[in-house]
Write an enzyme that holds these catalytic residues in place. Structure first.
Site, short mmCIF file in Angstrom:
data_model
loop_
_atom_site.label_atom_id
_atom_site.label_comp_id
_atom_site.label_asym_id
_atom_site.label_seq_id
_atom_site.Cartn_x
_atom_site.Cartn_y
_atom_site.Cartn_z
N GLU A 10 -1.91 -9.15 4.02
CA GLU A 10 -1.83 -9.68 5.38
C GLU A 10 -3.18 -9.85 6.06
O GLU A 10 -3.28 -10.59 7.05
CB GLU A 10 -0.93 -8.77 6.24
CG GLU A 10 -1.52 -7.40 6.57
CD GLU A 10 -1.26 -6.35 5.50
OE1 GLU A 10 -1.41 -5.15 5.80
OE2 GLU A 10 -0.91 -6.72 4.36
N HIS A 38 -3.67 -5.16 0.67
CA HIS A 38 -3.12 -5.65 1.94
C HIS A 38 -3.19 -7.18 1.98
O HIS A 38 -4.21 -7.74 2.40
CB HIS A 38 -3.89 -5.05 3.12
CG HIS A 38 -3.61 -3.60 3.35
ND1 HIS A 38 -2.57 -3.15 4.12
CD2 HIS A 38 -4.24 -2.50 2.87
CE1 HIS A 38 -2.57 -1.83 4.13
NE2 HIS A 38 -3.56 -1.40 3.37
N SER A 48 -0.49 -14.70 37.56
CA SER A 48 -1.87 -14.23 37.53
C SER A 48 -2.87 -15.33 37.20
O SER A 48 -4.05 -15.19 37.47
CB SER A 48 -2.01 -13.11 36.48
OG SER A 48 -1.90 -13.64 35.17
N GLY A 49 -2.40 -16.40 36.56
CA GLY A 49 -3.30 -17.45 36.12
C GLY A 49 -3.67 -17.32 34.66
O GLY A 49 -4.30 -18.22 34.10
N GLY A 50 -3.29 -16.20 34.03
CA GLY A 50 -3.51 -16.03 32.60
C GLY A 50 -2.49 -16.82 31.80
O GLY A 50 -1.53 -17.36 32.33
N VAL A 51 -2.69 -16.85 30.49
CA VAL A 51 -1.83 -17.68 29.64
C VAL A 51 -0.40 -17.16 29.61
O VAL A 51 0.55 -17.95 29.57
CB VAL A 51 -2.42 -17.78 28.21
CG1 VAL A 51 -2.47 -16.43 27.53
CG2 VAL A 51 -1.62 -18.78 27.37
N ASP A 52 -0.21 -15.84 29.67
CA ASP A 52 1.15 -15.30 29.59
C ASP A 52 1.99 -15.68 30.81
O ASP A 52 3.08 -16.25 30.69
CB ASP A 52 1.12 -13.77 29.45
CG ASP A 52 0.44 -13.31 28.18
OD1 ASP A 52 0.23 -14.15 27.28
OD2 ASP A 52 0.10 -12.12 28.08
N SER A 53 1.48 -15.34 32.00
CA SER A 53 2.26 -15.61 33.21
C SER A 53 2.37 -17.10 33.49
O SER A 53 3.38 -17.58 34.01
CB SER A 53 1.67 -14.88 34.41
OG SER A 53 0.44 -15.44 34.81
N SER A 54 1.34 -17.87 33.12
CA SER A 54 1.39 -19.32 33.34
C SER A 54 2.41 -19.98 32.41
O SER A 54 3.18 -20.86 32.83
CB SER A 54 0.01 -19.94 33.13
OG SER A 54 -0.92 -19.44 34.07
N CYS A 88 0.84 -1.20 0.00
CA CYS A 88 0.00 0.00 0.00
C CYS A 88 0.88 1.26 0.00
O CYS A 88 1.53 1.56 -1.00
CB CYS A 88 -0.96 -0.04 1.18
SG CYS A 88 -2.38 1.08 0.98
#
EC number: 6.3.5.2
Length: 540
Positions: free
Chosen positions: A192, A190, A244-250, A103
């Site tokens: 993507e 685009h 925290s129990g979220g996917v990132d910290s787990s 673009c």
């Protein structure tokens, strides 16, 4: 509550310099302000080739040092003929590296190499059929007439020397162009975005056939290299991690524990704003099933005390963030000392905020300020950690893949996004113990009914909101005057935009019936059918 922390920064994106073996083959995206720049990087990585987003200001000399296999120029909101339009270093055309302009990136390429760009007679926005004039090279295996996504008000009016047209649309004579000899390519659409049906094939052609990359960016290879790098960096030192129990910290906790075992200390601060049974289940899972020790800190009363009389959502966030820092500081001092803080920094955080605080003696990044999804403030100046951030090269979808690879159960891998302040911002108005109990019970019913029907992974988020008003109702022969609950269920790919979900009526009916019959203090359930934009996913 997502307590994974990231550096507060204000500078332009900088490259991740500490390339491992996986990143030796890299495609660089120069960002000209497109909302899709990160998406381009994700699409490249889906082909199992590493990619990074850098500022359009990046010099040709710096790019030469990074030795990319290819460069992509992103789209952007400017016109190349504007006085204030962003331009790249013109020396990049002499690097001898394949370049693809998307673009605005295509228009910039044409403009800088001797062609002309002007305001189009008719802008082109949305879906368009691509008519292919040269089906080789960039457009190999892209079907003639395929749909591509357009979003431009300017068009190429004169080609640069050495360029030829590869494809056109009904409104755009130069929809794809190329100088094959110099391996310079441009597309006005685009590729993507998901609306571009042949977009992924085009991207694969650029990555594999033109840039001659190999598929080395894999989950298994990343995990192996990340564990090796963590061990080399940390040595025998102690590491603190806020869970925290979220996917990132787990995922971070699993990866760090695989790398350094008992040198890792996970801290879970229960601020009292999580969903029903979540704190207890989280700690039990990590300690009994995963055999990862967790230091549980019950701070519910402290957080509830600071919510008295507070109704403004931003003030809620500020107080929760400040109190979290206080509790985190006290806990780290009691359990310490620690040398490292493990952060769940992801690649979008690096793009958005690339400033670094560097220890002048060791050259390592140090945590002076931290930022979480609830906008926490800074750590005290005398509480300094060196950072270990093994996920900082990853996008969210890649984190989920890593989570699965290291053994994280699917219920955590697919956990729906949950705001840092938790239920405190799903209760409009003042947060009280009674209101928290009402919302927890209602929210549990929403999740149970969605789960029982196998719909949980169909939605980006599905939750309940408690309004600070009451409505009249009738139960039996008695008049009631109780709270209404709002159901918020949306579909989204990345949370940036969202559509309200067309939930089956029988599911909505079951949720409503259970809530008004089982949750004391509620007599009405309503369904929010607002998309984002104009609304936001959360109510506060």
């Amino acid at each position: 509550m997502n307590t994974a922390v990231t550096l507060l920064t204000e500078q332009a994106p900088q490259p991740i310099e500490e390339f491992g073996q996986l990143e030796r083959q890299i495609i660089i995206i120069l960002d000209f302000g497109s909302q899709y720049s990160e998406l381009i990087a994700r699409r490249i990585r889906e082909t199992q080739v590493y990619s990074e987003v850098l500022s359009y200001r990046t010099s040709a000399e710096h790019l030469r040092q990074l030795n990319p296999k290819g460069i992509i120029l992103s789209g952007g909101p400017s016109s190349v003929y504007s006085d204030r339009a962003p331009h790249c270093d013109p020396e990049i055309w002499n690097l001898g590296v394949p370049i693809l302009g998307v673009c605005y990136g295509m228009q910039l390429m044409v403009n800088q190499l001797g062609g002309e760009v002007a305001k189009a007679d008719r802008g082109e926005y949305g879906k368009a059929s691509l008519h292919i004039d040269d089906p080789t090279d960039l457009l190999t295996n892209v079907e003639d007439g395929t749909t591509m996504w357009m979003s431009h008000g300017d068009s190429v009016t004169k080609m640069p020397p050495g360029f030829e047209v590869l494809a056109h649309t009904d409104n755009t004579p130069c929809a794809a162009v190329a100088d094959h000899d110099k391996k310079l390519y441009g597309v006005q659409f685009h590729p993507e975005v998901v609306h571009s049906i042949g977009g992924l094939a085009l991207i694969r052609n650029f990555v594999y056939h033109i840039c001659e990359c190999e598929p080395t960016w894999t989950t298994a290879a990343f995990v192996e290299e990340a564990i090796r790098e963590v061990r080399a960096k940390v040595g025998d030192k102690r590491v603190l991690l806020a869970l925290s129990g979220g996917v990132d910290s787990s995922t971070l906790a699993f990866l760090m524990h695989k790398a350094i075992g008992d040198q890792l200390t996970c801290v879970f601060i229960d601020q009292g704003f999580m969903r029903k049974y979540e704190p207890e289940r989280l700690v039990k899972l990590f300690q009994e099933q995963f055999h990862i020790p967790v230091e549980y800190v019950n701070a519910r009363d402290r957080f509830l005390d600071i919510m008295v009389g507070v109704t403004d959502p931003e003030e809620k966030r500020r107080r929760i963030g400040h109190e979290f820092i206080q509790v985190f500081e006290e806990t780290s001092r009691n359990l310490g000392p620690f040398d490292y803080l493990a952060q769940g920094t992801l690649y979008p955080d690096v793009i958005e905020s690339a400033d670094t605080n560097v220890d002048p003696q060791t050259g390592e990044r140090v945590a002076v300020k931290i930022k979480s999804h609830h906008n926490v403030g800074g750590l005290p100046k005398d509480l300094r950690f060196k950072l270990v951030e093994p996920l900082r090269k990853l996008f969210k979808d890649e984190v989920r893949k890593v989570g699965r690879s290291v053994g994280l159960p699917e219920e955590i891998v697919q956990r729906q996004p949950f705001p840092g302040p938790g239920l405190a911002i799903r209760i409009l108005g003042e947060v009280t113990a009674d209101r928290l109990n009402i919302l927890r019970d209602a929210d549990l019913i929403v999740r149970q009914e969605i789960n029982q029907r196998g719909l949980y992974n169909e939605y980006w988020q599905a939750f309940a909101v408690l309004l600070p008003i009451r409505s009249v109702g009738v139960m039996g022969d008695q008049r009631t005057y109780a709270y209404p609950i709002v159901l918020r269920i949306v579909k989204s790919e990345d949370g940036m935009t969202a559509d309200w979900a067309r939930v089956p009526y029988d599911v909505l009916e079951a949720i409503s019936n259970r809530i008004v019959n089982e949750v004391k203090g509620v007599n009405r359930v309503v369904f929010d059918i607002t998309s984002k934009p104009p609304g936001t996913i959360e109510w506060e």
